[in-house]
Write an enzyme that holds these catalytic residues in place. Structure first.
Site, PDB file in Angstrom:
ATOM      1  CG  HIS A   1      -8.487   0.471  -2.914  1.00 27.42           C
ATOM      2  ND1 HIS A   1      -7.692  -0.956  -2.478  1.00 27.42           N
ATOM      3  CD2 HIS A   1      -8.864   0.011  -2.038  1.00 27.42           C
ATOM      4  CE1 HIS A   1      -8.298  -0.899  -1.234  1.00 27.42           C
ATOM      5  NE2 HIS A   1      -8.764  -0.102  -0.765  1.00 27.42           N
TER       6      HIS A   1
ATOM      7  NE  ARG B   1     -10.538  -5.276   0.912  1.00 26.89           N
ATOM      8  CZ  ARG B   1      -9.712  -4.292   0.419  1.00 26.89           C
ATOM      9  NH1 ARG B   1     -10.398  -2.672   1.760  1.00 26.89           N
ATOM     10  NH2 ARG B   1      -8.312  -4.130   0.719  1.00 26.89           N
TER      11      ARG B   1
ATOM     12  CB  CYS C   1     -13.683   1.776  -0.141  1.00 25.43           C
ATOM     13  SG  CYS C   1     -13.064   3.269   0.103  1.00 25.43           S
TER      14      CYS C   1
ATOM     15  CG  ASP D   1     -12.958   7.074  -1.279  1.00 26.62           C
ATOM     16  OD1 ASP D   1     -12.899   6.788  -0.242  1.00 26.62           O
ATOM     17  OD2 ASP D   1     -12.129   6.556  -2.288  1.00 26.62           O
TER      18      ASP D   1
ATOM     19  NE  ARG E   1      -3.938   0.544   1.714  1.00 25.24           N
ATOM     20  CZ  ARG E   1      -4.969   0.868   2.606  1.00 25.24           C
ATOM     21  NH1 ARG E   1      -5.564   1.603   3.380  1.00 25.24           N
ATOM     22  NH2 ARG E   1      -6.382  -0.003   1.879  1.00 25.24           N
TER      23      ARG E   1
ATOM     24  CD  GLN F   1     -12.791  -1.969  -0.711  1.00 23.88           C
ATOM     25  OE1 GLN F   1     -12.413  -1.295  -0.087  1.00 23.88           O
ATOM     26  NE2 GLN F   1     -14.175  -2.420  -0.211  1.00 23.88           N
TER      27      GLN F   1
END
Ligand code: CP
Ligand code: NVA
Length: 299
Positions: free
Chosen positions: A129, A285, A257, A217, A102, A132
């Site tokens: 991402h 996830r 998310c 988001d 990440r 996700q």
């Protein structure tokens, strides 16, 4: 044999992605503690940014499969002291079986993959991402069936999540309406690659019309904290409200998310309401990434 990496959703074909989603659903519904396909295998996880879901889901997933995960922060490894990515990738991949990163810069993950002898997984960069999206798509399939031909509306920042939704629209063949303020539009190259599947709107209410899924988001992503005030002004008309949900199809779902800011990008009544599936998304996830680990590491 070159390792198979997962840096973008586009690293999977449409068939592979659909199979992965089905496998994730299967792993979720029929958990068998004796199924340990990664016994003795190790996943290294490099986190330049904070995480709750990504860290816990990968660590738990490896543990379910009989393996283990190592958490590495640049603060206490040589990565934070300027050791070249090429050297780090060669060294770390000589000792572990897969690496998740990440990072801020997307290029760090692609560079790592170039020199890694084991699969590299993108656990979020400033650009994408993809993990996700595996969970979001699993969640949609579980609640409503295949997403092909449906309409998804993205409201807010044209950020890493929005970019991954563009890639999902390409792979799973759905229509994507994007409502973002001027100056915060998604990457033009990515937009172009999606062709007529993706449409831009400057009005969130219009974008939500006939939609099957509304997604948003945070207004300021990790690393953009100092822009919070200026973004609050730019995004003030881009909140997912009940009015927006009412403009979508009656059975539309809401996703985020997480972490979320109630009263900013989404109204509390929406994120905590009947159409919201945020906690399924978060749990998925784990299941989706177990399917991913199996695909990349059991070869
Ligand atoms: N959605 C997500 O990636 O959460 P974390 O930042 O907690 O990992
Ligand atoms: N766009 C957000 C996603 C967090 C999971 C960020 O990059 O901070």
């Amino acid at each position: 044999m070159n390792p198979k990496h997962f840096i973008s959703l586009l690293d999977l074909s449409s068939d592979e992605l659909r199979q992965l989603i089905q496998r994730a659903i299967e792993l979720k519904n029929n958990r068998n503690p004796d199924f340990q396909p990664l016994k003795g295998q190790v996943l290294a996880m490099v986190f330049e940014k904070s995480s709750t879901r990504t860290r816990i889901s990968f660590e738990t997933g490896m543990s379910h499969f009989g393996g283990s995960a190592i958490f590495l922060s640049p603060r206490d490894t040589q990565l934070g002291r300027g050791e070249p990515i090429r050297d780090s990738a060669k060294v770390i991949s000589s000792m572990v079986d897969a690496i998740m990163l990440r990072t801020h810069e997307h290029k760090m993950v692609t560079e790592f993959a170039k020199y890694s002898s084991v699969p590299v997984i993108n656990g979020l960069t400033d650009l994408l991402h993809p993990c996700q999206l595996l969970a979001d798509m699993q969640t949609y399939f579980e609640h409503r069936g295949d997403i092909q031909g449906k309409t998804v509306t993205w409201v807010g920042d044209g950020n890493n999540m929005c970019h991954s939704y563009i890639n999902a629209a390409i792979r799973l063949d759905f229509k994507l309406n994007i409502a973002s303020p001027e100056g915060y539009l998604p990457d033009t190259h990515l937009l172009k690659s999606a062709g007529s599947r993706v449409n831009l709107f400057d009005n969130a209410l219009a974008a939500a019309q006939n939609s099957d899924l509304l997604v948003t988001d945070v207004w300021a992503s990790m690393g953009q904290e100092e822009e919070q005030k200026q973004r609050e002004i730019a995004f003030k008309d881009y909140q997912v409200t009940e009015e927006l949900m009412n403009n979508a199809n009656a059975d539309a779902l809401f996703m985020h998310c997480l972490p979320a800011h109630r009263g900013e990008e989404v109204a509390a009544e929406v994120i905590d309401g009947q159409q919201s599936v945020i906690f399924d998304e978060a749990e998925n996830r784990l299941h989706a990434q177990k399917a991913l680990l199996e695909l990349l590491m059991c070869r």
